[in-house]
Scaffold this active site. Structure first.
Site, PDB file in Angstrom:
ATOM      1  N   ARG A   1       0.826  -1.208   0.000  1.00 12.15           N
ATOM      2  CA  ARG A   1       0.000   0.000   0.000  1.00 12.15           C
ATOM      3  C   ARG A   1       0.861   1.259   0.000  1.00 12.15           C
ATOM      4  O   ARG A   1       1.903   1.304   0.645  1.00 12.15           O
ATOM      5  CB  ARG A   1      -0.902   0.031   1.239  1.00 12.15           C
ATOM      6  CG  ARG A   1      -1.824   1.258   1.289  1.00 12.15           C
ATOM      7  CD  ARG A   1      -2.488   1.402   2.645  1.00 12.15           C
ATOM      8  NE  ARG A   1      -1.528   1.689   3.718  1.00 12.15           N
ATOM      9  CZ  ARG A   1      -0.991   2.885   3.943  1.00 12.15           C
ATOM     10  NH1 ARG A   1      -1.280   3.900   3.148  1.00 12.15           N
ATOM     11  NH2 ARG A   1      -0.134   3.059   4.930  1.00 12.15           N
ATOM     12  N   ALA A   2       0.402   2.258  -0.749  1.00 18.25           N
ATOM     13  CA  ALA A   2       0.978   3.601  -0.684  1.00 18.25           C
ATOM     14  C   ALA A   2      -0.179   4.576  -0.542  1.00 18.25           C
ATOM     15  O   ALA A   2      -1.301   4.289  -0.950  1.00 18.25           O
ATOM     16  CB  ALA A   2       1.800   3.914  -1.926  1.00 18.25           C
ATOM     17  N   SER A   3       0.093   5.727   0.032  1.00 13.57           N
ATOM     18  CA  SER A   3      -0.988   6.661   0.367  1.00 13.57           C
ATOM     19  C   SER A   3      -1.551   7.405  -0.833  1.00 13.57           C
ATOM     20  O   SER A   3      -2.738   7.693  -0.886  1.00 13.57           O
ATOM     21  CB  SER A   3      -0.512   7.676   1.414  1.00 13.57           C
ATOM     22  OG  SER A   3      -0.161   7.012   2.613  1.00 13.57           O
ATOM     23  N   THR A   4      -0.694   7.729  -1.799  1.00 14.53           N
ATOM     24  CA  THR A   4      -1.162   8.520  -2.939  1.00 14.53           C
ATOM     25  C   THR A   4      -0.783   7.844  -4.243  1.00 14.53           C
ATOM     26  O   THR A   4       0.101   6.981  -4.288  1.00 14.53           O
ATOM     27  CB  THR A   4      -0.544   9.927  -2.924  1.00 14.53           C
ATOM     28  OG1 THR A   4       0.877   9.834  -3.157  1.00 14.53           O
ATOM     29  CG2 THR A   4      -0.782  10.618  -1.585  1.00 14.53           C
TER      30      THR A   4
ATOM     31  N   GLN B   1       2.828   7.849  -5.354  1.00 16.30           N
ATOM     32  CA  GLN B   1       3.779   6.958  -4.700  1.00 16.30           C
ATOM     33  C   GLN B   1       3.692   5.563  -5.302  1.00 16.30           C
ATOM     34  O   GLN B   1       2.650   5.162  -5.830  1.00 16.30           O
ATOM     35  CB  GLN B   1       3.501   6.913  -3.198  1.00 16.30           C
ATOM     36  CG  GLN B   1       3.707   8.249  -2.494  1.00 16.30           C
ATOM     37  CD  GLN B   1       3.280   8.216  -1.040  1.00 16.30           C
ATOM     38  OE1 GLN B   1       2.328   7.533  -0.679  1.00 16.30           O
ATOM     39  NE2 GLN B   1       3.971   8.956  -0.202  1.00 16.30           N
TER      40      GLN B   1
END
Length: 218
Positions: free
Chosen positions: A8-11, A14
């Site tokens: 997972r990445a926040s944006t 990324q």
């Protein structure tokens, strides 16, 4: 037992798959293979995680949910973390994180008693790391808000630069008597923008009129 990797990445800017090689190396060192990989770009502070829930839906009791760090799984509030934990427990999934060595034992313990002991220890540490991850998230948001407030107070934060060409076109449309609805549809500008430009136009016209008043000669 199947290993399912969660990345997972926040944006969207990324790279959610950044840690994939580390997860693959971790499994290869233990003669394990990642059966499926689930990647998404969503905030860890939100339960809106379609790929995470797809992973859990695909999982069977005893499967491993493999993550790089606990904060990849959760920056959730306590209430939301409890909901996610309950679902993980209901599915019988084991959470293993590269940054949580005690969780690694979950991948090779077949003895029921030992497995329960590791599960209890791992659960406690997961709770602790999830709480730390949430605190870090809250702290960063608070510092960001303080920084914005300070910048505004010091006059260092300005709004978006004005679209001069668009606003000039809107002003011409206002002068020609076109309705606000027509202008909004044509330009995409908000009604508040039209109000601001209309007031500016009237102020400009008034100032121009004042300058054009002939001198009385007194």
């Amino acid at each position: 037992m199947l290993v399912r990797a969660y990345l997972r990445a926040s944006t969207k800017e990324q790279d959610a798959g950044r840690a994939k090689a580390d997860l693959v190396d971790f499994c290869q060192a233990r003669a394990l293979t990642i059966a499926a990989t689930y990647e998404e770009n969503e905030s860890g502070a939100s339960l809106h995680r379609p790929q995470l829930f797809r992973l859990l839906e695909d999982s069977h009791p005893g499967d491993v949910l493999l993550i790089e760090q606990v904060d990849r799984l959760s920056r959730l509030s306590e209430q939301d973390w409890d909901k996610l934990k309950a679902l993980i427990k209901e599915k019988g999934v084991r959470v293993v994180a590269l940054d949580l060595p005690t969780s690694h034992m979950m991948m090779k313990s077949d003895d029921a008693f030992t497995s329960r002991m590791f599960d209890a220890i791992n659960s406690m540490l997961l709770d602790m790391l999830a709480a730390i991850a949430r605190k870090d998230y809250d702290d960063r948001r608070r510092r960001q808000a303080q920084g914005i407030a300070k910048a505004k107070a010091e006059g260092r934060m300005k709004g978006r630069p004005e679209d001069a060409k668009r606003n000039e076109a809107i002003t011409l449309m206002l002068r020609s008597g076109q309705s606000w609805n027509t202008i909004v549809q044509a330009t995409g500008a908000s009604r508040s923008t039209l109000s601001r430009l209309s007031q500016r136009m009237k102020a400009t016209d008034l100032a121009h009129a004042d300058n054009c008043i002939p001198d009385s000669g007194d």
